[in-house]
Write an enzyme that holds these catalytic residues in place. Structure first.
Site, mmCIF file in Angstrom:
data_model
loop_
_atom_site.group_PDB
_atom_site.id
_atom_site.type_symbol
_atom_site.label_atom_id
_atom_site.label_comp_id
_atom_site.label_asym_id
_atom_site.label_seq_id
_atom_site.Cartn_x
_atom_site.Cartn_y
_atom_site.Cartn_z
ATOM 1 N N SER A 191 56.357 109.063 0.996
ATOM 2 C CA SER A 191 57.021 110.105 1.788
ATOM 3 C C SER A 191 55.995 110.980 2.500
ATOM 4 O O SER A 191 54.849 111.106 2.057
ATOM 5 C CB SER A 191 57.886 110.988 0.901
ATOM 6 O OG SER A 191 58.857 110.221 0.231
HETATM 7 N N1 SAH Z 1 58.355 108.681 -4.393
HETATM 8 C C1 SAH Z 1 57.706 107.632 -3.622
HETATM 9 C C2 SAH Z 1 58.471 107.371 -2.337
HETATM 10 C C3 SAH Z 1 58.739 105.932 -2.212
HETATM 11 S S1 SAH Z 1 59.938 105.495 -0.982
HETATM 12 C C4 SAH Z 1 56.257 107.994 -3.353
HETATM 13 O O1 SAH Z 1 55.846 109.115 -3.646
HETATM 14 O O2 SAH Z 1 55.524 107.136 -2.865
HETATM 15 C C5 SAH Z 1 61.401 105.279 -1.974
HETATM 16 C C6 SAH Z 1 61.278 104.284 -3.114
HETATM 17 O O3 SAH Z 1 62.573 104.191 -3.720
HETATM 18 C C7 SAH Z 1 60.897 102.863 -2.702
HETATM 19 O O4 SAH Z 1 59.749 102.476 -3.408
HETATM 20 C C8 SAH Z 1 62.112 102.036 -3.085
HETATM 21 O O5 SAH Z 1 61.777 100.729 -3.534
HETATM 22 C C9 SAH Z 1 62.749 102.874 -4.202
HETATM 23 N N2 SAH Z 1 64.179 102.672 -4.412
HETATM 24 C C10 SAH Z 1 65.161 102.538 -3.475
HETATM 25 N N3 SAH Z 1 66.350 102.360 -4.071
HETATM 26 C C11 SAH Z 1 66.136 102.396 -5.416
HETATM 27 C C12 SAH Z 1 66.977 102.265 -6.555
HETATM 28 N N4 SAH Z 1 68.287 102.039 -6.447
HETATM 29 N N5 SAH Z 1 66.414 102.379 -7.784
HETATM 30 C C13 SAH Z 1 65.075 102.593 -7.934
HETATM 31 N N6 SAH Z 1 64.227 102.699 -6.880
HETATM 32 C C14 SAH Z 1 64.749 102.616 -5.638
#
Ligand code: SAH
Length: 217
Positions: free
Chosen positions: A64
């Site tokens: 993000s």
């Molecule tokens: N918090 C992360 C942001 C990653 S983007 C960081 O600091 O880098 C959002 C993430 O949510 C992705 O890696 C995606 O694979 C995950 N995601 C999306 N839907 C999900 C679900 N239903 N359960 C668990 N993870 C999920």
């Protein structure tokens, strides 16, 4: 040596930028000032790590934008010793920021490869947390209740299972906070849900964002 020094300067400049963009939570700014964001990215992206932008981390996902991490963390308002659940470990960056604030962190990641990379990275950096691969839409009941739950992907509906895992204000005065972007695939509103009682919740609406979509597993 020069290489590391310049990243420290860039990180301090990023914190100053977040402050100028309206982030006022000193604990959040301090924590962001301590986490080496470049280490959560491919080496090819290191030089862009301290710009206020989302960047690719593989599997079509992104780390993000720093402003988004700062805002979501400020809305969670973590206190040392709080127990918090993150849905979407991704690169592990948001989890590291919470660890820096003394939070007991739980995190779920849908993509196994991303989970492996983040898990390895976080333990190399000395961050201690509990995480697993899976669909986070039902939360993690075994470890509930949580002081905070943060969803780092854009949801299309109210995550009722996550709301029910927030700590009750009768158990802990501040009550649980859920921070979740809700909308359609193109844009979401940052929403915060405060647990006020067994069946009572108070919703607050924040600004518009664009997250990678929540995967309905
Ligand atoms: N918090 C992360 C942001 C990653 S983007 C960081 O600091 O880098 C959002 C993430 O949510 C992705 O890696 C995606 O694979 C995950 N995601 C999306 N839907 C999900 C679900 N239903 N359960 C668990 N993870 C999920």
């Amino acid at each position: 040596m020069q290489y590391f020094r310049s990243f420290n300067r860039q990180r301090a400049a990023m914190v100053a930028e977040l402050r100028s963009l309206g982030i006022r939570h000193e604990g959040v700014l301090d924590a962001i000032g301590r986490v080496e964001r470049h280490l959560f990215l491919d080496q090819a992206l290191h030089l862009r790590a301290y710009r206020n932008e989302a960047l690719p981390i593989g599997n079509g996902q992104t780390i993000s934008q720093p402003l988004t991490v700062a805002l979501q963390t400020a809305l969670l308002d973590p206190r040392p010793g709080d127990r918090m659940l993150e849905i979407g470990l991704g690169s592990g960056y948001q989890a590291a920021v919470l660890c820096e604030m003394g939070v007991e962190v739980y995190s779920i990641e849908y993509h196994e490869r991303l989970w492996q990379l983040a898990h390895q990275r976080l333990s190399t950096l000395g961050y201690v947390l509990t995480s697993r691969v899976g669909d986070g839409s039902t939360g993690w009941p075994e470890f509930a209740p949580f002081d905070g739950v943060v969803v780092t992907a854009g949801a299309t509906e109210t995550p009722k299972m996550l709301m029910s895992q927030l700590i009750l204000p009768s158990v802990k005065k501040q009550g649980g906070r859920l921070v979740v972007p809700i909308g359609d695939r193109t844009a979401q509103k940052m929403m915060r849900c405060l647990r006020k009682g067994l069946h009572e919740y108070q919703w607050e609406e924040g600004g518009a964002f664009r997250f990678v979509p929540f995967i309905n597993g």
